[in-house]
Design a protein around this motif. Structure first.
Motif, PDB file in Angstrom:
ATOM      1  N   LEU A  49      37.870  83.150  13.616  1.00  0.00           N
ATOM      2  CA  LEU A  49      38.749  83.975  12.788  1.00  0.00           C
ATOM      3  C   LEU A  49      38.025  84.504  11.548  1.00  0.00           C
ATOM      4  N   ASP A  93      42.533  77.080   6.754  1.00  0.00           N
ATOM      5  CA  ASP A  93      43.536  77.193   7.808  1.00  0.00           C
ATOM      6  C   ASP A  93      44.431  78.389   7.490  1.00  0.00           C
ATOM      7  N   LYS A  94      44.715  79.212   8.491  1.00  0.00           N
ATOM      8  CA  LYS A  94      45.417  80.476   8.227  1.00  0.00           C
ATOM      9  C   LYS A  94      46.767  80.276   7.557  1.00  0.00           C
ATOM     10  N   THR A  95      47.498  79.233   7.959  1.00  0.00           N
ATOM     11  CA  THR A  95      48.815  78.980   7.370  1.00  0.00           C
ATOM     12  C   THR A  95      48.677  78.482   5.940  1.00  0.00           C
ATOM     13  N   LEU A 129      45.256  89.053  14.708  1.00  0.00           N
ATOM     14  CA  LEU A 129      45.302  87.589  14.555  1.00  0.00           C
ATOM     15  C   LEU A 129      45.612  86.927  15.894  1.00  0.00           C
ATOM     16  N   THR A 137      52.343  82.377  10.058  1.00  0.00           N
ATOM     17  CA  THR A 137      51.449  83.319   9.381  1.00  0.00           C
ATOM     18  C   THR A 137      52.163  84.636   9.111  1.00  0.00           C
ATOM     19  N   ILE A 168      40.139  81.855   4.490  1.00  0.00           N
ATOM     20  CA  ILE A 168      39.996  81.795   5.945  1.00  0.00           C
ATOM     21  C   ILE A 168      38.535  81.992   6.349  1.00  0.00           C
ATOM     22  N   PRO A 228      44.891  88.622   8.531  1.00  0.00           N
ATOM     23  CA  PRO A 228      45.907  88.007   9.390  1.00  0.00           C
ATOM     24  C   PRO A 228      47.066  88.912   9.811  1.00  0.00           C
TER      25      PRO A 228
END
Length: 471
Positions: A175, A274-276, A165, A68, A249, A160
């Protein structure tokens, strides 16, 4: 180990950490490693167990946030090269119709600093803030106060970015909810602080740095209003790579609460949320926009990388140079975040932390003040928002069942506490002072004080939301 011994070892360790960083100028990464090792031994752990906890804490934190952080810095390079921040600032300029123009770079910083590191945002916006200050006769005290306040707020409260995060993940907070409420709390804290301090900051006239004023007033006016020949992405394009990852997110949290598992829409939103995945999609959007604004990208890339020329293949700039430049920015936050996680794992392993939690909970202090004050003390002492937040999270996490706070409220309280005294031991303080033409004394007035006020307003806002039961 008894509670007293735990507190003594913890206090000595943190004091020693402060000494190493401030007095002996030891690099924060090595200082954190030495502190974690000494703390483990002081707690009575065998040396190999201590090293094992450090490895697992470092590795676990890096597993959670490393990709991230890297993608966030690559995205920052794209935002810089397509000149998205200039476009956003111009849009706010038009919105305010030439009045209260300190809000243009400030609100740009508020937006840009969500996925982009605060230090990078400061540098990106310094030329814009300086040109507006010169043209509109606004003191750099005002520009520094509110540009810095805005970017520190979202840096400390809205994932993020690394600190908020990492603690959201370590404390198992939702999140998306942290993002949603973090933006709201930051927005309220910014405008309340701006309203309280806007006249005070204009009492001292500070000129912008001459190096940011290379053009004439007419050329500067044209740049700020997009009447010149510069081809900038429109606002709706410029903000896409910044805000879409945040929206993605948050949508995953919405899907998990309001949609049935197994449905197509639930599956889609949880994947892109998903954060990635969300940040990688932001990078891809920035790359797509870059093809529409090649001239901007080449100009910025050449200025920021001496090896880049007009003959450099365009795809090499996007897939190689952006990554190289991003990794240079990412490496220090990555290592500090990982090593802060290692220190946290040493603290969390000690069973005495539960006894401390019980003792604190039996006092009459409001529960939300505990994570806030712990983070505030650590930020004041250590000077790193990320280190302060992660260490505070390690201390607070075992207290959660006793404090009765929701994970989201505790996370945001730590984030607000990490904003408190941003002063001489923080890199952001010096970057703001250097690029916004402030002396050290002026930096303490126009960086430290507004951020402190913003931190208190954020805490009061969280108290209100907590009392209403919405957080």
């Amino acid at each position: 180990m008894g509670t007293t011994q735990f507190i003594v070892v913890l206090a000595i360790s943190i004091a020693f950490l402060i000494l190493m960083i401030l007095k002996w100028k030891i690099h924060p990464v090595m200082a954190l490693f030495i502190t974690a090792t000494g703390m483990g031994i002081g707690f009575g752990y065998p040396i190999l167990k201590t090293i094992g906890l450090i490895n697992s804490g470092f590795g676990g934190t890096m597993t959670s946030v490393a990709l991230t952080i890297i993608l966030g810095t690559v995205l920052a390079m794209g935002i810089q090269d397509i000149e998205a921040s200039d476009s956003i600032s111009q849009s706010f300029n038009r919105l305010f119709r030439g009045k209260r123009m300190e809000l243009a770079p400030a609100l740009t910083a508020f937006v840009v600093s969500i996925p982009v590191f605060g230090d990078v945002t400061m540098i990106l916006l310094a030329p814009i803030a300086s040109k507006i200050a010169h043209l509109k006769k606004i003191s750099m005290a005002t520009m520094a106060s509110f540009t810095g306040l805005a970017l520190f707020l979202t840096h400390g409260l809205v994932p993020p970015t690394p600190g908020i995060l990492a603690i959201s993940l370590s404390m198992e907070a939702d999140l998306g909810f942290v993002i949603f409420w973090g933006i709201i709390v930051s927005f309220i804290a910014f405008f309340v602080t701006w309203f309280l301090l806007r006249n005070w900051t204009e009492k001292e006239r500070i000129s912008p740095l001459a190096k940011f004023l290379g053009s004439s007033d007419e050329e500067t006016e044209a740049q700020l209003t997009q009447k010149g020949k510069r081809s900038l992405p429109p606002f709706y394009f410029a903000i896409l790579p910044i805000m879409l990852p945040v929206v993605f997110i948050a949508s995953a949290s919405f899907a998990n609460v309001y949609m049935a598992e197994g449905t197509i829409m639930h599956g889609l939103l949880t994947v892109i949320g998903d954060k990635t995945v969300a940040l990688f999609l932001g990078v891809l959007i920035a790359i797509a926009l870059a093809f529409l604004y090649k001239q901007n990208v080449y100009k910025s890339a050449i200025e920021n990388d001496h090896e880049t020329t007009n003959e450099t293949p365009f795809t090499q700039i996007l897939w190689n140079k952006w990554v190289e430049r991003g990794l240079v920015v990412a490496i220090l936050p990555l290592l500090i975040t990982g090593m802060s996680g290692a220190l946290g794992s040493i603290i969390k392993e000690n069973p005495a932390v539960h006894e401390v939690a019980t003792s604190i909970a039996e006092t009459n202090i409001l529960p939300i003040l505990i994570p806030y004050l712990i983070a505030a003390v650590l930020m004041t002492a250590v000077g790193s928002m990320t280190m302060a937040a992660l260490t505070a999270a390690a201390i607070v996490t075992p207290m959660m069942p006793i404090l009765g706070l929701s994970p989201e409220l505790a996370v945001l309280a730590i984030g607000a506490g990490s904003l408190t005294l941003n002063h001489l031991n923080n890199s952001g303080f010096w970057i703001m002072s250097q690029f916004y033409n402030l002396s050290t004394k002026q930096g303490l007035k126009y960086v430290t004080i507004p951020t402190f006020v913003g931190s208190v307003v954020a805490l009061l806002t969280l108290l209100l939301f907590g009392s209403l039961g919405v957080l």
